[in-house]
Design an enzyme around this catalytic site. Structure first.
Site, short mmCIF file in Angstrom:
data_model
loop_
_atom_site.label_atom_id
_atom_site.label_comp_id
_atom_site.label_asym_id
_atom_site.label_seq_id
_atom_site.Cartn_x
_atom_site.Cartn_y
_atom_site.Cartn_z
CG ASP A 187 -12.32 3.49 -2.84
OD1 ASP A 187 -11.18 3.99 -2.73
OD2 ASP A 187 -12.62 2.40 -2.34
N GLY B 234 -15.93 -3.71 -17.43
CA GLY B 234 -15.82 -4.51 -16.21
C GLY B 234 -17.03 -4.31 -15.32
CB ALA B 235 -19.51 -6.17 -14.24
N GLY B 236 -16.94 -5.51 -11.69
CA GLY B 236 -16.57 -5.90 -10.32
C GLY B 236 -16.90 -4.82 -9.30
N GLY B 237 -16.24 -4.88 -8.14
CA GLY B 237 -16.53 -3.96 -7.04
C GLY B 237 -16.31 -2.50 -7.42
CB SER C 170 -0.92 0.02 1.23
OG SER C 170 -1.53 1.29 1.30
CE LYS D 232 -11.28 -0.63 -0.60
NZ LYS D 232 -11.24 0.15 -1.82
P1 NDP Z 1 -13.02 -7.31 -9.20
O1 NDP Z 1 -12.27 -8.60 -9.05
O2 NDP Z 1 -14.17 -7.04 -8.31
O3 NDP Z 1 -13.56 -7.20 -10.75
C1 NDP Z 1 -12.71 -7.49 -11.82
C2 NDP Z 1 -13.47 -7.27 -13.15
O4 NDP Z 1 -12.50 -7.43 -14.20
C3 NDP Z 1 -14.59 -8.26 -13.44
O5 NDP Z 1 -15.62 -7.59 -14.12
C4 NDP Z 1 -13.91 -9.30 -14.37
O6 NDP Z 1 -14.82 -9.94 -15.27
C5 NDP Z 1 -12.99 -8.40 -15.15
N1 NDP Z 1 -11.81 -9.07 -15.69
C6 NDP Z 1 -10.82 -9.70 -15.00
N2 NDP Z 1 -9.87 -10.15 -15.84
C7 NDP Z 1 -10.26 -9.78 -17.09
C8 NDP Z 1 -9.70 -9.96 -18.39
N3 NDP Z 1 -8.55 -10.60 -18.56
N4 NDP Z 1 -10.37 -9.45 -19.45
C9 NDP Z 1 -11.53 -8.79 -19.28
N5 NDP Z 1 -12.13 -8.59 -18.08
C10 NDP Z 1 -11.49 -9.10 -16.99
O7 NDP Z 1 -11.91 -6.18 -9.10
P2 NDP Z 1 -12.01 -4.69 -8.46
O8 NDP Z 1 -13.21 -4.00 -9.02
O9 NDP Z 1 -11.82 -4.74 -6.99
O10 NDP Z 1 -10.67 -4.03 -9.06
C11 NDP Z 1 -10.57 -3.82 -10.46
C12 NDP Z 1 -9.27 -3.08 -10.78
O11 NDP Z 1 -9.32 -1.76 -10.23
C13 NDP Z 1 -8.02 -3.74 -10.21
O12 NDP Z 1 -7.03 -3.71 -11.22
C14 NDP Z 1 -7.65 -2.86 -9.03
O13 NDP Z 1 -6.24 -2.86 -8.82
C15 NDP Z 1 -8.12 -1.49 -9.51
N6 NDP Z 1 -8.47 -0.55 -8.41
C16 NDP Z 1 -7.82 0.67 -8.36
C17 NDP Z 1 -8.13 1.63 -7.39
C18 NDP Z 1 -7.40 2.94 -7.37
O14 NDP Z 1 -7.48 3.68 -6.37
N7 NDP Z 1 -6.75 3.33 -8.43
C19 NDP Z 1 -9.15 1.36 -6.35
C20 NDP Z 1 -9.79 0.06 -6.48
C21 NDP Z 1 -9.43 -0.85 -7.48
P3 NDP Z 1 -15.74 -11.21 -14.81
O15 NDP Z 1 -16.92 -10.63 -14.10
O16 NDP Z 1 -16.10 -11.83 -16.12
O17 NDP Z 1 -14.89 -12.08 -13.94
#
Ligand code: NDP
Length: 263
Positions: A99, A120-123, A14, A63
Site C-alpha cells: 500500500d 487525517g490520522a487513520g490506518g 473490489s 489486514k
Molecule cells: P480510517 O477510518 O482508519 O481513518 C479515517 C480518518 O478520516 C480519521 O483520521 C478520521 O478522523 C478522518 N475523518 C473521517 N471523516 C472525516 C470528516 N468528515 N472530516 C474530517 N476528517 C474525517 O480510514 P482509512 O485510513 O482506512 O481510509 C481512509 C481513506 O483512504 C478512505 O476513504 C479509504 O477508502 C481510502 N483508501 C484508499 C486506498 C487506495 O488504494 N486508494 C487504500 C486505503 C484506503 P478521526 O480520527 O477524528 O475520526
C-alpha cells in the site's frame, strides 16, 4: 494455472480481480484472480491453503489478521504490522505490504518531495507517515480530533488538530480522511483548506472513483494532483510483480492494469 484471490468483508466492490486478470490475460500469464468473501479473519490461512492459492491480496478489515497469519513478514509490512499481499512460498505464507510503496510509486513523477502534510490520522495515514519517514521526508499531520495523534508524535511528525494548526510550506498535501468518500465534505474547514492548498505544490487523495471536493479545489487552483486510483494502481502493480515473481515487465503490468480502470 495459478490461482490468486482477494480476501475482504465486504469484497464485492473490489477492483482487484479486474486489475490482475487484465494483466494475466493480456500478457498470457497462466493465472486467474478471484474474490473470497471472508467474515472471520482467523480463518484466513486455512482458507488460503484450502483454495490452493499461489497468492492473495487482503483488504478491510483483515489486514492485521493477515499479518498475524503469516509464517514470515517481509519489508515495510514489518514496520506497520499490516499485510495486504500474501505469497505461497513452498507451502509457507509470506506477507508484504504494497500500500505505502504503491503510493510512493504513484507519486514518483512528483519531483523533490521533502515536506508533506497528511490530512487525517487513520490506518492509511499511519502507513504513509511511517513510509515517508523512511525517506527522511518531514511529515506534518492534521486531524479533526486529538485521539489518534500520539502515534504520529512517536514517529517525530508535527501534529495538529484543526484548532492548533500552524501553516507552513509543503511540497505535497495528501488527504487520507474519508471526507468526500460518501459525501461532499472537505477534510477540514474551508478556511484551512484554502491556506493549505495555497502553500503546496502537489496534492493527492486516497479516495478513488470520484473527484473529491478536496481535489476539485486543488484543480481550481491549478495544483498538479493524483487521485486514489493512482495509489490503487501502485499497490496493484507491486503486488502483481510479487505474484509473477518479477517474470513480467513492470511497465507492461502497469499498462494493462491501468487499462482495466476503463472497464
Ligand atoms: P480510517 O477510518 O482508519 O481513518 C479515517 C480518518 O478520516 C480519521 O483520521 C478520521 O478522523 C478522518 N475523518 C473521517 N471523516 C472525516 C470528516 N468528515 N472530516 C474530517 N476528517 C474525517 O480510514 P482509512 O485510513 O482506512 O481510509 C481512509 C481513506 O483512504 C478512505 O476513504 C479509504 O477508502 C481510502 N483508501 C484508499 C486506498 C487506495 O488504494 N486508494 C487504500 C486505503 C484506503 P478521526 O480520527 O477524528 O475520526
Amino acid at each position: 494455472m495459478k490461482i490468486f484471490s482477494i480476501f475482504g468483508d465486504p469484497v464485492s466492490h473490489s477492483r482487484s480481480p479486474l486489475m490482475h486478470n487484465s494483466v494475466f490475460k493480456n500478457l498470457n500469464y497462466p493465472a486467474c484472480y478471484t474474490r473470497t468473501h471472508l467474515k472471520d479473519g482467523t480463518k484466513l490461512k486455512e482458507t488460503f491453503f484450502s483454495l490452493g492459492l499461489s497468492g492473495a491480496n487482503v483488504t478491510v478489515p483483515h489486514k492485521e489478521a493477515a499479518f498475524n497469519a503469516c509464517d514470515e513478514v517481509r519489508g515495510f509490512a514489518q514496520t506497520v504490522g499490516v499485510v495486504n499481499t500474501l505469497i505461497n512460498e513452498n507451502g509457507k505464507l509470506i506477507g508484504y505490504n504494497t500500500d505505502a510503496d504503491g503510493f510512493m510509486y504513484a507519486i514518483e513523477e512528483f519531483n523533490n518531495i521533502k515536506k508533506i502534510l497528511i490530512l487525517g490520522a487513520g490506518g492509511t495515514a499511519k502507513a504513509l507517515a511511517a513510509r515517508f519517514k523512511q525517506e527522511d521526508i518531514e511529515v506534518s499531520v492534521i486531524n479533526r480530533s486529538q485521539k489518534r495523534l500520539p502515534f504520529f508524535d512517536d514517529l517525530n511528525c508535527k501534529t495538529y488538530t484543526w484548532d492548533t494548526f500552524k501553516i507552513s510550506e509543503y511540497d505535497l498535501v495528501v488527504n487520507t480522511t474519508s471526507a468526500g468518500l460518501k459525501d461532499e465534505l472537505l477534510p477540514a474547514p474551508q478556511e484551512l483548506i484554502d491556506q493549505i492548498l495555497d502553500a503546496t505544490q502537489y496534492a493527492a487523495d486516497a479516495i478513488y472513483g470520484k473527484l473529491t471536493p478536496f481535489l476539485k479545489q486543488a484543480k481550481e487552483k491549478n495544483i498538479t494532483y493524483k487521485n486514489g486510483a493512482d495509489m490503487l494502481l501502485g499497490q496493484g502493480v507491486l503486488a502483481n510483480e510479487l505474484f509473477v515473481k518479477a517474470q513480467l515487465d513492470k511497465k507492461d503490468i502497469k499498462y494493462h492494469m491501468q487499462k482495466s480502470f476503463l472497464l
